[in-house]
Design a protein around this motif. Structure first.
Motif, PDB file in Angstrom:
ATOM      1  N   THR A   4      43.044 -15.017   9.755  1.00 48.78           N
ATOM      2  CA  THR A   4      43.178 -15.228  11.190  1.00 48.78           C
ATOM      3  C   THR A   4      44.662 -15.220  11.540  1.00 48.78           C
ATOM      4  OG1 THR A   4      43.311 -17.632  11.008  1.00 48.78           O
ATOM      5  CG2 THR A   4      41.101 -16.661  11.229  1.00 48.78           C
ATOM      6  N   GLU A   5      44.946 -15.135  12.823  1.00 51.26           N
ATOM      7  CA  GLU A   5      46.342 -15.144  13.271  1.00 51.26           C
ATOM      8  C   GLU A   5      47.034 -16.446  12.864  1.00 51.26           C
ATOM      9  OE1 GLU A   5      48.929 -14.891  17.407  1.00 51.26           O
ATOM     10  OE2 GLU A   5      46.796 -14.481  17.463  1.00 51.26           O
ATOM     11  N   ASN A   6      46.338 -17.564  13.000  1.00 53.26           N
ATOM     12  CA  ASN A   6      46.907 -18.852  12.619  1.00 53.26           C
ATOM     13  C   ASN A   6      47.183 -18.905  11.117  1.00 53.26           C
ATOM     14  OD1 ASN A   6      47.693 -21.655  12.931  1.00 53.26           O
ATOM     15  ND2 ASN A   6      45.732 -22.137  11.971  1.00 53.26           N
ATOM     16  N   GLU A   7      46.259 -18.391  10.319  1.00 54.57           N
ATOM     17  CA  GLU A   7      46.454 -18.393   8.869  1.00 54.57           C
ATOM     18  C   GLU A   7      47.655 -17.544   8.474  1.00 54.57           C
ATOM     19  OE1 GLU A   7      41.850 -19.047   7.378  1.00 54.57           O
ATOM     20  OE2 GLU A   7      42.593 -17.011   7.705  1.00 54.57           O
ATOM     21  N   ALA A  11      51.051 -18.922   6.778  1.00 49.64           N
ATOM     22  CA  ALA A  11      51.447 -18.327   5.499  1.00 49.64           C
ATOM     23  C   ALA A  11      52.879 -17.811   5.557  1.00 49.64           C
ATOM     24  CB  ALA A  11      50.486 -17.197   5.126  1.00 49.64           C
ATOM     25  N   MET A  12      53.225 -17.125   6.632  1.00 43.58           N
ATOM     26  CA  MET A  12      54.580 -16.587   6.759  1.00 43.58           C
ATOM     27  C   MET A  12      55.606 -17.709   6.906  1.00 43.58           C
ATOM     28  SD  MET A  12      54.447 -13.439   6.232  1.00 43.58           S
ATOM     29  CE  MET A  12      56.163 -13.135   6.611  1.00 43.58           C
ATOM     30  N   ALA A  13      55.274 -18.750   7.641  1.00 43.58           N
ATOM     31  CA  ALA A  13      56.190 -19.894   7.767  1.00 43.58           C
ATOM     32  C   ALA A  13      56.393 -20.555   6.410  1.00 43.58           C
ATOM     33  CB  ALA A  13      55.662 -20.890   8.784  1.00 43.58           C
ATOM     34  N   GLN A  55      57.574  -7.440   3.337  1.00 39.86           N
ATOM     35  CA  GLN A  55      57.276  -7.615   1.917  1.00 39.86           C
ATOM     36  C   GLN A  55      55.943  -8.317   1.678  1.00 39.86           C
ATOM     37  OE1 GLN A  55      60.631  -9.210  -0.325  1.00 39.86           O
ATOM     38  NE2 GLN A  55      61.925  -8.737   1.437  1.00 39.86           N
ATOM     39  N   VAL A  56      55.622  -9.283   2.535  1.00 37.81           N
ATOM     40  CA  VAL A  56      54.457 -10.129   2.291  1.00 37.81           C
ATOM     41  C   VAL A  56      53.206  -9.640   3.014  1.00 37.81           C
ATOM     42  CG1 VAL A  56      53.560 -12.476   2.538  1.00 37.81           C
ATOM     43  CG2 VAL A  56      55.928 -12.127   1.847  1.00 37.81           C
ATOM     44  N   LEU A  57      53.335  -9.253   4.268  1.00 37.27           N
ATOM     45  CA  LEU A  57      52.153  -8.896   5.059  1.00 37.27           C
ATOM     46  C   LEU A  57      51.329  -7.748   4.471  1.00 37.27           C
ATOM     47  CD1 LEU A  57      53.472  -9.392   8.704  1.00 37.27           C
ATOM     48  CD2 LEU A  57      51.924 -10.862   7.401  1.00 37.27           C
ATOM     49  N   PRO A  58      51.949  -6.658   3.994  1.00 39.04           N
ATOM     50  CA  PRO A  58      51.113  -5.601   3.410  1.00 39.04           C
ATOM     51  C   PRO A  58      50.297  -6.083   2.208  1.00 39.04           C
ATOM     52  CG  PRO A  58      53.329  -4.786   3.810  1.00 39.04           C
ATOM     53  CD  PRO A  58      53.361  -6.259   4.052  1.00 39.04           C
ATOM     54  N   VAL A  59      50.847  -7.011   1.453  1.00 39.43           N
ATOM     55  CA  VAL A  59      50.128  -7.538   0.289  1.00 39.43           C
ATOM     56  C   VAL A  59      48.984  -8.440   0.750  1.00 39.43           C
ATOM     57  CG1 VAL A  59      50.325  -8.895  -1.830  1.00 39.43           C
ATOM     58  CG2 VAL A  59      52.199  -7.384  -1.136  1.00 39.43           C
ATOM     59  N   LEU A  60      49.246  -9.301   1.729  1.00 42.23           N
ATOM     60  CA  LEU A  60      48.186 -10.184   2.224  1.00 42.23           C
ATOM     61  C   LEU A  60      47.016  -9.378   2.772  1.00 42.23           C
ATOM     62  CD1 LEU A  60      50.163 -13.035   4.035  1.00 42.23           C
ATOM     63  CD2 LEU A  60      49.050 -13.118   1.799  1.00 42.23           C
ATOM     64  N   VAL A  61      47.303  -8.305   3.471  1.00 44.57           N
ATOM     65  CA  VAL A  61      46.249  -7.473   4.040  1.00 44.57           C
ATOM     66  C   VAL A  61      45.478  -6.730   2.946  1.00 44.57           C
ATOM     67  CG1 VAL A  61      45.827  -5.473   5.525  1.00 44.57           C
ATOM     68  CG2 VAL A  61      47.403  -7.254   6.257  1.00 44.57           C
ATOM     69  N   ALA A  62      46.167  -6.353   1.871  1.00 43.18           N
ATOM     70  CA  ALA A  62      45.539  -5.575   0.801  1.00 43.18           C
ATOM     71  C   ALA A  62      44.788  -6.427  -0.219  1.00 43.18           C
ATOM     72  CB  ALA A  62      46.601  -4.745   0.082  1.00 43.18           C
ATOM     73  N   LEU A  63      44.909  -7.737  -0.141  1.00 46.56           N
ATOM     74  CA  LEU A  63      44.188  -8.589  -1.093  1.00 46.56           C
ATOM     75  C   LEU A  63      42.690  -8.365  -0.960  1.00 46.56           C
ATOM     76  CD1 LEU A  63      46.203 -11.915  -0.801  1.00 46.56           C
ATOM     77  CD2 LEU A  63      45.953 -10.516  -2.857  1.00 46.56           C
ATOM     78  N   PRO A  64      41.964  -8.479  -2.074  1.00 44.13           N
ATOM     79  CA  PRO A  64      40.513  -8.260  -2.005  1.00 44.13           C
ATOM     80  C   PRO A  64      39.820  -9.345  -1.185  1.00 44.13           C
ATOM     81  CG  PRO A  64      41.156  -9.020  -4.189  1.00 44.13           C
ATOM     82  CD  PRO A  64      42.418  -8.787  -3.419  1.00 44.13           C
ATOM     83  N   ASP A  65      38.683  -8.990  -0.614  1.00 44.04           N
ATOM     84  CA  ASP A  65      37.903  -9.946   0.159  1.00 44.04           C
ATOM     85  C   ASP A  65      37.285 -10.977  -0.781  1.00 44.04           C
ATOM     86  OD1 ASP A  65      38.408  -8.793   2.604  1.00 44.04           O
ATOM     87  OD2 ASP A  65      36.628  -7.520   2.558  1.00 44.04           O
ATOM     88  N   VAL A  66      37.402 -12.229  -0.390  1.00 35.93           N
ATOM     89  CA  VAL A  66      36.775 -13.317  -1.131  1.00 35.93           C
ATOM     90  C   VAL A  66      36.021 -14.185  -0.131  1.00 35.93           C
ATOM     91  CG1 VAL A  66      38.464 -13.391  -3.008  1.00 35.93           C
ATOM     92  CG2 VAL A  66      38.840 -14.773  -0.978  1.00 35.93           C
ATOM     93  N   ASP A  67      34.960 -14.806  -0.612  1.00 36.94           N
ATOM     94  CA  ASP A  67      34.217 -15.744   0.227  1.00 36.94           C
ATOM     95  C   ASP A  67      34.996 -17.048   0.283  1.00 36.94           C
ATOM     96  OD1 ASP A  67      32.101 -14.020   0.770  1.00 36.94           O
ATOM     97  OD2 ASP A  67      31.081 -14.566  -1.091  1.00 36.94           O
ATOM     98  N   VAL A  68      35.184 -17.549   1.499  1.00 37.78           N
ATOM     99  CA  VAL A  68      35.924 -18.790   1.697  1.00 37.78           C
ATOM    100  C   VAL A  68      34.998 -19.777   2.402  1.00 37.78           C
ATOM    101  CG1 VAL A  68      37.980 -19.845   2.704  1.00 37.78           C
ATOM    102  CG2 VAL A  68      38.070 -17.480   1.908  1.00 37.78           C
ATOM    103  N   ALA A  69      34.699 -20.850   1.707  1.00 42.20           N
ATOM    104  CA  ALA A  69      33.845 -21.882   2.298  1.00 42.20           C
ATOM    105  C   ALA A  69      34.648 -22.651   3.342  1.00 42.20           C
ATOM    106  CB  ALA A  69      33.358 -22.824   1.207  1.00 42.20           C
ATOM    107  N   PRO A  70      33.996 -23.093   4.414  1.00 45.62           N
ATOM    108  CA  PRO A  70      34.712 -23.889   5.419  1.00 45.62           C
ATOM    109  C   PRO A  70      35.354 -25.128   4.777  1.00 45.62           C
ATOM    110  CG  PRO A  70      32.566 -23.241   6.247  1.00 45.62           C
ATOM    111  CD  PRO A  70      32.606 -22.855   4.799  1.00 45.62           C
ATOM    112  N   GLY A  71      36.579 -25.393   5.168  1.00 41.79           N
ATOM    113  CA  GLY A  71      37.309 -26.539   4.633  1.00 41.79           C
ATOM    114  C   GLY A  71      38.105 -26.226   3.382  1.00 41.79           C
TER     115      GLY A  71
END
Length: 129
Positions: A4-7, A11-13, A55-71
């Motif tokens: 998400t935009e917030n995530e 992450a960048m901060a 440097q960071v954003l292209p890698v974050l976007v290219a990471l494989p999809d993983v299931d993330v449980a809420p919380g």
């Protein structure tokens, strides 16, 4: 991975603060990273985030999809992060420079991932009906 935009912002901060933590005055305990971040003006933050973003954003976007449980936060193994960084890194560098670049980007991406906030439950955001 779809963040998400917030995530992405968090992450960048986090990655930027990890870079600031390498400053001599912060390392020696004369300044706090968060205090230094707050004293930076918008343009200084933009310059730092802009340089890290390429440097960071292209890698974050290219990471494989993983299931993330809420919380919880998305988790990736060191091998997954390294493979993604190597995939995204350019090949026009020499062997030694490329190895240094890959190690530095892996550290930045891991710092960014450590600062991704826990995923919110979309049903909890809507509230009871």
């Amino acid at each position: 991975m779809r963040f998400t935009e917030n995530e992405m912002t968090q992450a960048m901060a986090g990655a930027a603060k990890s870079v600031l933590a390498a400053r001599r005055d912060v390392r020696r305990g004369k300044r706090d990273v968060d205090e230094l971040w707050e004293t930076m003006d918008r343009h200084q933050r933009y310059q730092l985030l802009s340089s890290l973003g390429s440097q960071v954003l292209p890698v974050l976007v290219a990471l494989p999809d993983v299931d993330v449980a809420p919380g919880t936060r998305p988790t990736y193994s060191d091998r997954q992060v390294l493979a993604t960084v190597e995939e995204v890194a350019s090949d026009d560098l020499g062997r030694v420079r490329r190895a240094v670049l890959v190690r530095a980007r892996v550290a930045l991406v891991q710092a960014a991932l450590a600062h991704v906030p826990p995923r919110l439950d979309p049903d909890a955001l809507l509230g009871p009906e």
